[in-house]
Design an enzyme around this catalytic site. Structure first.
Site, PDB file in Angstrom:
ATOM      1  N   TRP A   1     -10.201   5.414 -39.828  1.00  0.00           N
ATOM      2  CA  TRP A   1     -10.119   5.111 -38.382  1.00  0.00           C
ATOM      3  C   TRP A   1     -10.381   6.349 -37.520  1.00  0.00           C
ATOM      4  CZ3 TRP A   1      -5.235   1.422 -37.796  1.00  0.00           C
ATOM      5  CH2 TRP A   1      -5.484   0.245 -38.525  1.00  0.00           C
ATOM      6  N   LYS A   2     -10.493   7.510 -38.161  1.00  0.00           N
ATOM      7  CA  LYS A   2     -10.723   8.760 -37.426  1.00  0.00           C
ATOM      8  C   LYS A   2      -9.721   8.881 -36.262  1.00  0.00           C
ATOM      9  CE  LYS A   2     -15.440   8.731 -39.054  1.00  0.00           C
ATOM     10  NZ  LYS A   2     -16.827   9.137 -38.880  1.00  0.00           N
TER      11      LYS A   2
ATOM     12  N   HIS B   1     -13.494  15.787 -45.271  1.00  0.00           N
ATOM     13  CA  HIS B   1     -14.436  14.992 -44.468  1.00  0.00           C
ATOM     14  C   HIS B   1     -15.371  15.935 -43.703  1.00  0.00           C
ATOM     15  CE1 HIS B   1     -16.038  12.262 -41.468  1.00  0.00           C
ATOM     16  NE2 HIS B   1     -15.733  11.296 -42.312  1.00  0.00           N
TER      17      HIS B   1
ATOM     18  N   GLU C   1     -16.376  15.934 -40.791  1.00  0.00           N
ATOM     19  CA  GLU C   1     -15.913  16.316 -39.447  1.00  0.00           C
ATOM     20  C   GLU C   1     -14.892  17.451 -39.529  1.00  0.00           C
ATOM     21  OE1 GLU C   1     -15.005  12.284 -38.326  1.00  0.00           O
ATOM     22  OE2 GLU C   1     -17.159  11.884 -38.354  1.00  0.00           O
TER      23      GLU C   1
ATOM     24  N   GLU D   1     -20.817  11.262 -48.425  1.00  0.00           N
ATOM     25  CA  GLU D   1     -21.117  10.893 -47.046  1.00  0.00           C
ATOM     26  C   GLU D   1     -22.187  11.831 -46.492  1.00  0.00           C
ATOM     27  OE1 GLU D   1     -17.625   8.567 -45.170  1.00  0.00           O
ATOM     28  OE2 GLU D   1     -17.327  10.672 -44.781  1.00  0.00           O
TER      29      GLU D   1
ATOM     30  N   GLY E   1     -22.032   7.756 -38.326  1.00  0.00           N
ATOM     31  CA  GLY E   1     -21.966   7.395 -36.915  1.00  0.00           C
ATOM     32  C   GLY E   1     -23.329   7.326 -36.242  1.00  0.00           C
TER      33      GLY E   1
ATOM     34  N   SER F   1     -22.497   4.870 -41.925  1.00  0.00           N
ATOM     35  CA  SER F   1     -23.054   3.657 -41.325  1.00  0.00           C
ATOM     36  C   SER F   1     -23.023   2.444 -42.264  1.00  0.00           C
ATOM     37  CB  SER F   1     -24.468   3.912 -40.805  1.00  0.00           C
ATOM     38  OG  SER F   1     -24.429   4.904 -39.789  1.00  0.00           O
TER      39      SER F   1
ATOM     40  N   GLY G   1     -16.427   4.046 -41.322  1.00  0.00           N
ATOM     41  CA  GLY G   1     -15.915   4.564 -40.057  1.00  0.00           C
ATOM     42  C   GLY G   1     -15.949   3.496 -38.985  1.00  0.00           C
ATOM     43  N   GLY G   2     -16.979   3.525 -38.159  1.00  0.00           N
ATOM     44  CA  GLY G   2     -17.076   2.624 -37.003  1.00  0.00           C
ATOM     45  C   GLY G   2     -16.778   1.156 -37.301  1.00  0.00           C
TER      46      GLY G   2
HETATM   47  P1  13P Z   1     -19.512   5.608 -39.891  1.00  0.00           P
HETATM   48  O1  13P Z   1     -19.254   4.407 -40.791  1.00  0.00           O
HETATM   49  O2  13P Z   1     -19.066   5.379 -38.482  1.00  0.00           O
HETATM   50  O3  13P Z   1     -20.901   6.096 -40.022  1.00  0.00           O
HETATM   51  O4  13P Z   1     -18.551   6.783 -40.447  1.00  0.00           O
HETATM   52  C1  13P Z   1     -18.551   7.098 -41.779  1.00  0.00           C
HETATM   53  C2  13P Z   1     -17.433   8.020 -42.069  1.00  0.00           C
HETATM   54  O5  13P Z   1     -17.447   9.169 -41.648  1.00  0.00           O
HETATM   55  C3  13P Z   1     -16.299   7.520 -42.844  1.00  0.00           C
HETATM   56  O6  13P Z   1     -15.450   8.537 -43.262  1.00  0.00           O
END
Ligand code: 13P
Length: 251
Positions: free
Chosen positions: A11-12, A96, A98, A168, A174, A214, A235-236
């Site tokens: 969920w970030k 991750h 990020e 990833e 994203g 994605s 993620g999203g």
């Molecule tokens: P998205 O699915 O939004 O591209 O994000 C992937 C992600 O970073 C999951 O940890």
């Protein structure tokens, strides 16, 4: 070898406690009866306890999005493994992109976090991935190998058995730009081969390697059909109950 699929929603930095409660409630409903796969939700720290309460009678587990390697002490802003466990988490995302890119976590600090998680029996979901620049300059495998070797330094075979890996590609996160199933499969096979070299073949055969970047309802089935893709880190599309429910119900 048949590996048990694992679908995880990261969920970030999204969802207040109240919003997390309602999303977890909906996912709890649509996960009922899914016996042949594992599902994990990774809310922000502040919602772990609430989400774990919602999921306590379900088969869905809760992960944190990071963890400190120390038990307690003067580490402002960090959260210990025991704190996460006491809030209801059983797993944790580590490394991750990020965290690596925005917060400058390097392979050494990520390795410490891995050891901390394993020492206190949290299942690590260890993330690796190359940037677009690295892919375009043909450095993908080199970068992934370094992330794996450094991030897993000192991890014993018994600990590796409890670890989940996630590939990833940074350029696919994203962006709506998913790696093709062939690109993802190629990297997953490479990772599995390297794990066999670093550990043992049976560990490489049983380790689950998730794909992230994605993942959506309309591409999850073809990704999951690849022989070395054992799950997804989403993620999203994990922020919306309907799309995440479709993803965990992949065919
Ligand atoms: P998205 O699915 O939004 O591209 O994000 C992937 C992600 O970073 C999951 O940890």
């Amino acid at each position: 070898m048949k590996r048990r699929p694992l679908l995880a929603g990261n969920w970030k930095m999204h969802k207040t406690v109240l919003e997390a409660y309602s999303l977890a409630t909906e996912i709890e409903k649509c996960s009922a009866g899914l016996e042949d796969r594992d599902v994990i939700l990774a809310p922000p720290f502040t919602a772990i306890h609430e989400v774990a309460k919602v999921l306590k009678d379900s088969c869905v587990e809760v992960a944190a999005q990071n963890v400190c390697w120390e038990e307690q002490g003067a580490f402002t802003g960090e959260i210990s493994p025991e704190m996460l466990k006491s809030a209801g988490a059983t797993a944790v995302i580590i490394g991750h992109s990020e965290r690596r890119q925005i917060f400058h976590e390097d392979n050494e600090i990520i390795n410490k976090r891995m050891k901390g998680a394993l020492k206190f029996d949290l299942m690590p979901i260890f993330c690796i991935g190359e940037t677009l620049e690295e892919r375009e300059s043909d450095k993908t495998f080199e970068v992934l190998e370094e992330q794996l070797r450094k991030g897993l330094t000192g991890i014993r075979s018994l600990e590796m058995k409890k670890t989940v890996l996630a590939y990833e590609p940074v350029w696919a996160i994203g962006t709506g730009k998913t790696a093709t199933k062939e690109q993802a499969q190629e990297v997953h096979a490479f990772i599995r081969k390297l794990i066999a070299e670093m550990f043992e073949k049976d560990i490489a055969d049983s380790v689950r390697i998730l794909y992230g970047g994605s993942v959506k309802p309309d591409n999850v089935d073809e990704l999951m059909a690849q022989p070395d893709i054992d799950g997804a880190l989403v993620g999203g599309a994990a922020l919306d109950a309907e799309s995440f429910c479709r993803i965990i119900n992949f065919i």
